[in-house]
Design a protein around this motif. Structure first.
Motif, mmCIF file in Angstrom:
data_model
loop_
_atom_site.group_PDB
_atom_site.id
_atom_site.type_symbol
_atom_site.label_atom_id
_atom_site.label_comp_id
_atom_site.label_asym_id
_atom_site.label_seq_id
_atom_site.Cartn_x
_atom_site.Cartn_y
_atom_site.Cartn_z
ATOM 1 N N LEU A 246 0.848 -1.194 0.000
ATOM 2 C CA LEU A 246 0.000 0.000 0.000
ATOM 3 C C LEU A 246 0.880 1.239 0.000
ATOM 4 N N HIS A 247 0.447 2.247 -0.745
ATOM 5 C CA HIS A 247 1.200 3.497 -0.825
ATOM 6 C C HIS A 247 0.221 4.650 -0.650
ATOM 7 N N GLU A 248 0.450 5.509 0.350
ATOM 8 C CA GLU A 248 -0.464 6.615 0.635
ATOM 9 C C GLU A 248 -0.305 7.722 -0.406
ATOM 10 N N LEU A 249 -1.444 8.100 -1.015
ATOM 11 C CA LEU A 249 -1.449 9.149 -2.046
ATOM 12 C C LEU A 249 -1.905 10.491 -1.508
ATOM 13 N N GLN A 250 -2.903 10.466 -0.627
ATOM 14 C CA GLN A 250 -3.582 11.708 -0.220
ATOM 15 C C GLN A 250 -4.303 11.469 1.094
ATOM 16 N N THR A 251 -4.376 12.491 1.933
ATOM 17 C CA THR A 251 -5.199 12.433 3.145
ATOM 18 C C THR A 251 -5.899 13.776 3.314
ATOM 19 N N LEU A 252 -7.224 13.722 3.482
ATOM 20 C CA LEU A 252 -8.030 14.937 3.619
ATOM 21 C C LEU A 252 -8.844 14.873 4.906
ATOM 22 N N SER A 253 -9.119 16.043 5.488
ATOM 23 C CA SER A 253 -9.981 16.110 6.668
ATOM 24 C C SER A 253 -11.406 15.721 6.308
ATOM 25 N N THR A 254 -12.099 15.069 7.259
ATOM 26 C CA THR A 254 -13.511 14.737 7.070
ATOM 27 C C THR A 254 -14.427 15.812 7.657
ATOM 28 N N LEU A 255 -13.832 16.873 8.207
ATOM 29 C CA LEU A 255 -14.608 17.891 8.927
ATOM 30 C C LEU A 255 -14.642 19.214 8.172
ATOM 31 N N PRO A 256 -15.686 20.025 8.419
ATOM 32 C CA PRO A 256 -15.674 21.389 7.885
ATOM 33 C C PRO A 256 -14.548 22.192 8.552
ATOM 34 N N VAL A 257 -14.001 23.187 7.843
ATOM 35 C CA VAL A 257 -12.849 23.937 8.367
ATOM 36 C C VAL A 257 -13.177 24.663 9.677
ATOM 37 N N ASN A 258 -14.442 25.039 9.859
ATOM 38 C CA ASN A 258 -14.784 25.840 11.049
ATOM 39 C C ASN A 258 -15.195 24.998 12.246
ATOM 40 N N PHE A 259 -15.099 23.657 12.150
ATOM 41 C CA PHE A 259 -15.540 22.794 13.256
ATOM 42 C C PHE A 259 -14.359 22.515 14.179
ATOM 43 N N SER A 260 -14.534 22.837 15.479
ATOM 44 C CA SER A 260 -13.412 22.687 16.407
ATOM 45 C C SER A 260 -13.722 21.800 17.609
ATOM 46 N N SER A 261 -14.940 21.270 17.698
ATOM 47 C CA SER A 261 -15.263 20.374 18.815
ATOM 48 C C SER A 261 -14.645 18.998 18.576
ATOM 49 N N SER A 262 -14.807 18.101 19.573
ATOM 50 C CA SER A 262 -14.199 16.776 19.433
ATOM 51 C C SER A 262 -14.971 15.936 18.417
ATOM 52 N N ASN A 263 -14.256 15.085 17.716
ATOM 53 C CA ASN A 263 -14.848 14.231 16.695
ATOM 54 C C ASN A 263 -13.993 12.993 16.533
ATOM 55 N N SER A 264 -14.634 11.874 16.215
ATOM 56 C CA SER A 264 -13.895 10.684 15.791
ATOM 57 C C SER A 264 -14.664 10.033 14.658
ATOM 58 N N CYS A 265 -13.926 9.512 13.689
ATOM 59 C CA CYS A 265 -14.558 8.901 12.518
ATOM 60 C C CYS A 265 -14.835 7.421 12.765
ATOM 61 N N ALA A 266 -15.722 6.839 11.964
ATOM 62 C CA ALA A 266 -16.059 5.429 12.165
ATOM 63 C C ALA A 266 -15.967 4.602 10.889
ATOM 64 N N ASP A 267 -16.804 4.880 9.892
ATOM 65 C CA ASP A 267 -16.962 3.947 8.784
ATOM 66 C C ASP A 267 -16.735 4.637 7.451
ATOM 67 N N VAL A 268 -16.448 3.836 6.424
ATOM 68 C CA VAL A 268 -16.228 4.340 5.067
ATOM 69 C C VAL A 268 -16.923 3.415 4.078
ATOM 70 N N ARG A 269 -17.573 4.014 3.073
ATOM 71 C CA ARG A 269 -18.265 3.237 2.038
ATOM 72 C C ARG A 269 -18.101 3.934 0.696
ATOM 73 N N ILE A 270 -17.947 3.132 -0.359
ATOM 74 C CA ILE A 270 -17.853 3.656 -1.718
ATOM 75 C C ILE A 270 -19.196 3.454 -2.414
ATOM 76 N N HIS A 271 -19.638 4.483 -3.141
ATOM 77 C CA HIS A 271 -20.886 4.362 -3.890
ATOM 78 C C HIS A 271 -20.728 3.297 -4.981
ATOM 79 N N PRO A 272 -21.791 2.514 -5.259
ATOM 80 C CA PRO A 272 -21.691 1.476 -6.289
ATOM 81 C C PRO A 272 -21.209 1.990 -7.645
#
Length: 364
Positions: A246-272
């Motif tokens: 595996l080779h990492e190409l890109q990493t992006l935030s899952t949050l809006p830029v103005n969101f500063s409260s605590s958050n943790s991510c859970a699941d990922v799905r690709i559209h058919p």
């Protein structure tokens, strides 16, 4: 036109917590069976499979008409570690009947999948810091584990190794994310003996503190999308099925830029369609929407949509790609959102099913 006709037979299984735990007020009875209306996105209760504790993650084995569920517990039958169970699926009613249970020899199993050969069950044990392989009988009966492999390393940001996902990749490789070690490990599965051996290199490191949690593989077999629990990001990895690397190409935030409260991510799905990838934000309580570049696999943020509840854990996209169902673990609801197939954006359907402490949504 016939493709979009509602057969009325689509079944959704919902994994849950049945116990009150430090992180959840679990109050469910087991694995719930719902009928899904492919025209409206509505869920109708059918039955519940009981006899298990905290069946938080489930998967369906279509070949055997069997459902597998982890039991996310710390001790089973008087010994340290959790358990995994198999349920027969009734061909007429889709109701669940418990077949058998085996220990995983690792505490708090949180993910289960069937390997590509269909012969082996793969389990990730979160607190145990290990992964387990079990043989599957022709009727779905689980045999005693053939492999229990510990993840070993010094976490940069966490208390211990924490495997959170394990699944087959093309080329007979097995990928296991570890959100404690910030690694995505790759193994070779011996499909004769059910043993795992580390690839060389044995893993890919993501950013310290990323916390890789779940992965989804694009239909082209090359792009692997990894949602990172602890730094709220989505990584694009290029997968080489020959070398198992595996080779990492890109990493992006899952949050809006103005969101500063605590958050943790859970699941990922690709559209058919292969054009969009989605992730769940617990804290922001939203689904993030990314567009996939069809040439490079790179992501572009398209937006966010509220899940209308608290702590969206896992979610699923129906086979036609028309709806996304998100499990709001801490507000006891599964919400149905409509997907715009052209833009990937989400909109309200008004359909919300009241389901106790739901974690995992799985289309049969």
């Amino acid at each position: 036109e016939h493709m979009l006709m509602n057969t009325g037979n689509t079944i959704v299984y919902v994994g849950t917590y049945t116990q009150v735990l430090p992180h959840v007020q679990g109050s469910a009875d087991g694995v719930y069976v719902y009928q899904f209306d492919a025209a409206t996105g509505a869920l109708t209760y059918r039955s519940v499979g009981t006899g298990v504790v905290n069946p938080s993650f489930v998967t369906v084995d279509p070949q055997r008409s069997v459902l597998y569920a982890v039991q996310e517990i710390g001790e089973y039958a008087g010994q340290q570690g959790g358990a995994v169970s198999s349920f027969a699926i009734d061909p007429t009613t889709q109701a669940l009947t418990l077949i058998n249970t085996q220990p995983t020899h690792g505490a708090h199993p949180c993910y289960v999948s069937v390997d590509a050969s269909g012969q082996w069950l793969l389990v990730a044990n979160y607190s145990g810091g290990n992964v387990t392989v079990l043989p599957i009988g022709s009727d779905g009966t689980l045999g005693t584990p053939t492999a229990v492999v510990a993840h070993v390393g010094v976490p940069t940001h966490h208390d211990a190794p924490h495997p959170h996902c394990i699944r087959s990749l093309p080329g007979d490789w097995i990928v296991a994310t570890d959100c404690g070690l910030d690694r995505v490990a790759v193994y070779r599965l011996d499909t004769t003996n059910g043993t795992l051996s580390a690839n060389e290199p044995p893993w890919t490191m993501l950013a310290p503190g990323a916390g890789p949690r779940h992965v989804a593989l694009h239909a082209n077999g090359t792009w692997l999308y990894c949602i990172n629990e602890r730094n709220s990001s989505m990584s694009v990895l290029v997968y080489d099925a020959n070398a198992g690397t595996l080779h990492e190409l890109q990493t992006l935030s899952t949050l809006p830029v103005n969101f500063s409260s605590s958050n943790s991510c859970a699941d990922v799905r690709i559209h058919p369609s292969g054009q969009f990838v989605y992730g769940s934000n617990r804290g922001h309580d939203s689904i993030v929407i990314f567009a996939i570049d069809p040439v490079t696999g790179l992501l572009e943020l398209r937006g966010h949509h509220s899940t209308g509840g608290r702590t969206p854990r896992n979610f699923a996209i129906d086979p036609s790609g028309s709806f996304l169902l998100a499990a709001n673990q801490d507000s006891n609801s599964v919400i149905t959102l409509r997907i715009d197939p052209a833009t990937g954006m989400l909109s309200e359907t008004g359909q919300i099913a009241n389901i106790p402490s739901p974690v995992c949504v799985w289309f049969a």
